[in-house]
Design a protein around this motif. Structure first.
Motif, PDB file in Angstrom:
ATOM      1  N   ALA A  68       0.852  -1.189   0.000  1.00 22.47           N
ATOM      2  CA  ALA A  68       0.000   0.000   0.000  1.00 22.47           C
ATOM      3  C   ALA A  68       0.881   1.229   0.000  1.00 22.47           C
ATOM      4  O   ALA A  68       2.049   1.195   0.397  1.00 22.47           O
ATOM      5  CB  ALA A  68      -0.929   0.006   1.212  1.00 22.47           C
ATOM      6  N   ILE A  69       0.301   2.331  -0.447  1.00 21.06           N
ATOM      7  CA  ILE A  69       0.992   3.620  -0.402  1.00 21.06           C
ATOM      8  C   ILE A  69      -0.030   4.681  -0.043  1.00 21.06           C
ATOM      9  O   ILE A  69      -1.150   4.674  -0.561  1.00 21.06           O
ATOM     10  CB  ILE A  69       1.688   3.948  -1.741  1.00 21.06           C
ATOM     11  N   GLY A  70       0.318   5.555   0.880  1.00 20.76           N
ATOM     12  CA  GLY A  70      -0.590   6.619   1.252  1.00 20.76           C
ATOM     13  C   GLY A  70      -0.425   7.041   2.688  1.00 20.76           C
ATOM     14  O   GLY A  70       0.562   6.691   3.349  1.00 20.76           O
ATOM     15  N   HIS A  71      -1.396   7.772   3.194  1.00 26.38           N
ATOM     16  CA  HIS A  71      -1.410   8.213   4.590  1.00 26.38           C
ATOM     17  C   HIS A  71      -2.233   7.234   5.409  1.00 26.38           C
ATOM     18  O   HIS A  71      -3.281   6.766   4.955  1.00 26.38           O
ATOM     19  CB  HIS A  71      -2.024   9.606   4.697  1.00 26.38           C
ATOM     20  N   GLY A  72      -1.787   6.933   6.614  1.00 26.15           N
ATOM     21  CA  GLY A  72      -2.540   6.057   7.488  1.00 26.15           C
ATOM     22  C   GLY A  72      -2.425   4.595   7.147  1.00 26.15           C
ATOM     23  O   GLY A  72      -3.198   3.780   7.661  1.00 26.15           O
ATOM     24  N   VAL A  73      -1.472   4.238   6.281  1.00 28.52           N
ATOM     25  CA  VAL A  73      -1.290   2.828   5.922  1.00 28.52           C
ATOM     26  C   VAL A  73      -0.909   2.018   7.151  1.00 28.52           C
ATOM     27  O   VAL A  73      -1.397   0.907   7.361  1.00 28.52           O
ATOM     28  CB  VAL A  73      -0.224   2.692   4.818  1.00 28.52           C
ATOM     29  N   ASP A  74      -0.022   2.588   7.972  1.00 27.71           N
ATOM     30  CA  ASP A  74       0.410   1.939   9.213  1.00 27.71           C
ATOM     31  C   ASP A  74      -0.262   2.670  10.370  1.00 27.71           C
ATOM     32  O   ASP A  74      -0.016   3.860  10.601  1.00 27.71           O
ATOM     33  CB  ASP A  74       1.930   1.989   9.336  1.00 27.71           C
ATOM     34  N   SER A  75      -1.108   1.980  11.116  1.00 27.64           N
ATOM     35  CA  SER A  75      -1.846   2.623  12.195  1.00 27.64           C
ATOM     36  C   SER A  75      -0.932   3.127  13.304  1.00 27.64           C
ATOM     37  O   SER A  75      -1.325   3.984  14.098  1.00 27.64           O
ATOM     38  CB  SER A  75      -2.866   1.646  12.786  1.00 27.64           C
TER      39      SER A  75
END
Length: 335
Positions: A68-75
């Protein structure tokens, strides 16, 4: 779907085109003959829910969301941070470049493997104790640290996130002075000036190979078994840079914490002639001059300023004395 005479949306054989009539992929976005083609993913338009984030998920192998790529991918990471994520068996994140048109012609240059190791120019990590960063090439290979002309370039070795433990070990180059320093335990232990090496503190080595002129200051403990040179020349120099009258440099023999004997090289007179003096210590452990070779080659025993080729002060005993020419004996002669 058209807007006026401009074709804005098309669906052909399960493919969606935006700005294009014949899409080449499942989603094909084109700005046409001019303008940027911008794809916007927007979340949290009211700035009221920080857990709403935009990202793209890459799914394969029976529905596994592998990347995945983006914001919030890793909580566990702040939603304002852009994250590129990959987690799957034998997974990695790679970066590829090339000079031939077409992304399929690109060659992998950098890889972050599933263990978080950064590999540049290779897919194989280095030795286990130093595999966090591996840089490889089929030819010459290196890493450059470029800083300002009057600034430092440094490598720090740390075992903590704050305080002096952040720089327990350090390699530092000062571009304003062209001096390289090495630190251990937070203290400078080695300094290299252009053409000069200085070791700071106590140094122990089984073998020391010295080429050219070296200077040792302070106390130097040398457990020599031999000094070996491969060509004719000077093996060891003791240097005093002063040219003052009677300036000297000593070689002392220290045993059990006391100077037991010494040899002194000394300047004599304005003509900068040289003397060699020999000392030993009696029971008082005080060095006393016993012999001297002066600037004229005169050898004195128990005489500080010999006036003859051999000048002996005190009683002399010999089993055989061969005399050629005229000799003068003063005092008592027992023949």
């Amino acid at each position: 779907v058209t807007s006026g005479s401009v074709h804005t949306l098309s669906m052909v054989s399960g493919k969606v085109g935006i700005g294009v009539t014949n899409p080449s992929g499942k989603l094909h976005v084109s700005s046409g003959t001019s303008g940027d083609a911008t794809l916007i993913l927007e979340a949290d338009t009211d700035n009221n829910q920080e857990s709403d984030n935009p990202y793209i998920v890459f799914r394969q192998d029976g529905g596994v969301s592998a990347s995945a790529i983006g914001h919030g991918v890793d909580s566990a990471v702040d939603g304002n941070i852009l994250t590129i994520a990959n987690s799957i068996s034998d997974g990695s994140i790679t970066f590829a470049t090339g000079t031939t048109n077409g992304y399929t012609n690109a060659i992998e240059r950098v890889r972050i493997d599933s263990s978080g190791r950064l590999l540049v120019g290779t897919t194989t990590e280095g030795a286990a104790l130093a595999d966090n960063l591996t840089v490889a090439d089929t030819g010459d290979c290196g890493i450059t640290i470029r800083s300002g002309a009057s600034n430092y370039g440094s490598i720090y070795f740390s075992d903590a996130t704050s305080g002096a433990a952040e720089y327990r070990g350090q390699i530092e180059y000062n571009h304003s002075t062209d001096i390289l320093r090495v630190y251990s335990g937070g203290t400078a232990v080695l300094r290299i000036d252009p053409g000069k090496l200085e070791v700071i503190g106590t140094t122990q080595t089984q073998q020391l190979n010295v080429t050219g002129v070296s200077t040792f200051t302070g106390e130097t403990n040398l457990g020599f078994t031999k000094i070996q040179i491969t060509n004719s020349g000077q093996a060891l120099q003791l240097i005093n840079t002063s040219n003052a009258n009677n300036a000297y440099v000593d070689q002392r023999f220290n045993i059990d914490g006391h100077s037991r004997a010494a040899i002194r090289g000394q300047i004599f007179g304005a003509n900068l002639g040289g003397k060699l003096r020999f000392y030993t210590a009696a029971n008082t452990q005080v060095l006393t001059e016993r012999a001297v070779i002066d600037q004229n080659g005169n050898f004195g025993i128990n005489v500080t300023s010999p006036t003859e080729t051999l000048d002996v002060g005190g009683t002399t005993q010999t089993q055989q004395l061969n005399v050629t020419g005229v000799s003068t004996f003063t005092g008592k002669v027992n023949a």
